[in-house]
Design an enzyme around this catalytic site. Structure first.
Site, mmCIF file in Angstrom:
data_model
loop_
_atom_site.group_PDB
_atom_site.id
_atom_site.type_symbol
_atom_site.label_atom_id
_atom_site.label_comp_id
_atom_site.label_asym_id
_atom_site.label_seq_id
_atom_site.Cartn_x
_atom_site.Cartn_y
_atom_site.Cartn_z
ATOM 1 N N ASP A 29 12.052 -4.238 20.896
ATOM 2 C CA ASP A 29 12.758 -3.875 19.547
ATOM 3 C C ASP A 29 14.706 -3.872 20.083
ATOM 4 O OD1 ASP A 29 11.803 -1.453 17.023
ATOM 5 O OD2 ASP A 29 14.336 -1.413 18.666
ATOM 6 N N ILE A 30 15.337 -3.482 19.983
ATOM 7 C CA ILE A 30 16.669 -3.784 19.685
ATOM 8 C C ILE A 30 17.251 -2.932 20.365
ATOM 9 C CG2 ILE A 30 17.606 -3.381 17.886
ATOM 10 C CD1 ILE A 30 18.549 -6.030 19.895
ATOM 11 N N ASN A 85 4.421 2.565 10.978
ATOM 12 C CA ASN A 85 5.261 3.170 10.279
ATOM 13 C C ASN A 85 5.105 2.835 9.416
ATOM 14 O OD1 ASN A 85 6.668 5.601 12.555
ATOM 15 N ND2 ASN A 85 7.932 3.920 12.643
ATOM 16 N N GLN A 91 8.877 4.019 6.803
ATOM 17 C CA GLN A 91 9.561 2.885 7.540
ATOM 18 C C GLN A 91 10.612 3.131 7.283
ATOM 19 O OE1 GLN A 91 6.593 0.283 5.625
ATOM 20 N NE2 GLN A 91 6.951 -1.520 6.902
ATOM 21 N N HIS A 97 5.173 -3.519 11.648
ATOM 22 C CA HIS A 97 4.639 -3.718 12.942
ATOM 23 C C HIS A 97 4.342 -2.278 13.546
ATOM 24 C CE1 HIS A 97 8.572 -1.892 10.746
ATOM 25 N NE2 HIS A 97 8.699 -1.068 12.047
ATOM 26 N N HIS A 99 4.853 -0.779 17.263
ATOM 27 C CA HIS A 99 5.965 -0.291 18.147
ATOM 28 C C HIS A 99 5.584 -0.394 19.575
ATOM 29 C CE1 HIS A 99 9.603 1.148 15.761
ATOM 30 N NE2 HIS A 99 8.554 0.833 14.860
HETATM 31 P P1 5GP Z 1 10.095 1.335 11.641
HETATM 32 O O1 5GP Z 1 11.571 2.233 11.127
HETATM 33 O O2 5GP Z 1 10.301 -0.325 10.474
HETATM 34 O O3 5GP Z 1 9.214 1.631 12.347
HETATM 35 O O4 5GP Z 1 10.984 0.255 12.651
HETATM 36 C C1 5GP Z 1 11.690 -1.159 12.367
HETATM 37 C C2 5GP Z 1 11.811 -1.641 13.861
HETATM 38 O O5 5GP Z 1 12.454 -2.239 13.843
HETATM 39 C C3 5GP Z 1 13.202 -0.478 14.571
HETATM 40 O O6 5GP Z 1 12.697 0.351 15.698
HETATM 41 C C4 5GP Z 1 14.203 -0.884 15.476
HETATM 42 O O7 5GP Z 1 15.112 -1.216 16.225
HETATM 43 C C5 5GP Z 1 13.968 -2.791 15.270
HETATM 44 N N1 5GP Z 1 14.958 -3.922 14.424
HETATM 45 C C6 5GP Z 1 15.702 -3.130 13.267
HETATM 46 N N2 5GP Z 1 16.264 -4.567 13.883
HETATM 47 C C7 5GP Z 1 16.210 -5.377 14.319
HETATM 48 C C8 5GP Z 1 17.106 -6.771 14.597
HETATM 49 O O8 5GP Z 1 17.505 -7.390 14.206
HETATM 50 N N3 5GP Z 1 16.067 -7.221 15.857
HETATM 51 C C9 5GP Z 1 15.063 -6.221 16.830
HETATM 52 N N4 5GP Z 1 14.761 -6.840 18.459
HETATM 53 N N5 5GP Z 1 14.456 -4.968 16.031
HETATM 54 C C10 5GP Z 1 14.674 -5.202 14.812
#
Ligand code: 5GP
Ligand code: ZN
Length: 136
Positions: A29-30, A85, A91, A97, A99
């Site tokens: 995760d970035i 999420n 989300q 995805h 985590h």
């Molecule tokens: P969510 O909020 O949907 O549970 O998590 C999405 C995750 O994707 C976040 O933790 C965010 O940091 C990660 N993310 C979003 N864009 C990118 C990207 O371009 N590269 C990577 N490696 N992670 C990303």
């Protein structure tokens, strides 16, 4: 399809890949919420858990312990949170995805559930069971 994770799988957007097989892709995760914070995704684009078939779930979840153990050995965390999420506003990327968030002493992460122990009657619990089972 304008999906950032599909683009990562296709290599159109760079990522720090840690694992790949026929059906599954995993990368850092970035945001690196903690050291080793990793995302596991299906290669097939689906929005979230509600679109996950049992077969896809098998493919994805069988990778979870593999990567969890690698994170444990690599970074020696005190534990690990496994989070998914689903749906807005929880989300933010609409490609399913999981985590994997290794946890460390004083890592600043706040991920705990609310403790309502003792607040609800047995009747209430039974109603919840009925409501869920009726919909399985
Ligand atoms: P969510 O909020 O949907 O549970 O998590 C999405 C995750 O994707 C976040 O933790 C965010 O940091 C990660 N993310 C979003 N864009 C990118 C990207 O371009 N590269 C990577 N490696 N992670 C990303
Ligand atoms: Zn996608």
């Amino acid at each position: 399809m304008d999906c950032i994770f599909c683009k990562i799988i296709e290599g159109k957007i760079p990522s720090y890949k840690v694992y790949e097989d026929e059906n599954v892709f995993a990368f850092l995760d970035i945001t690196q919420g903690t050291k080793g914070h990793t995302l596991i995704i299906p290669k097939e684009h689906i929005k979230n858990v509600y679109d996950l078939t049992e077969g896809m779930a098998e493919n994805i979840f069988k990778v979870v312990p593999k990567i969890a153990k690698a994170l444990k050995t690599a970074f020696n965390p005190i534990g690990i949170n496994i989070i998914s999420n689903n749906e807005k506003p929880l989300q933010s990327v609409f490609h399913f995805h999981i985590h994997l968030v290794p946890r460390y002493e004083n890592d600043g992460m706040e991920l705990s559930t609310v403790n309502n122990y003792g607040k609800f009657s047995e009747e209430y619990f039974m109603t919840l069971v009925k409501d869920i089972k009726e919909n399985l």
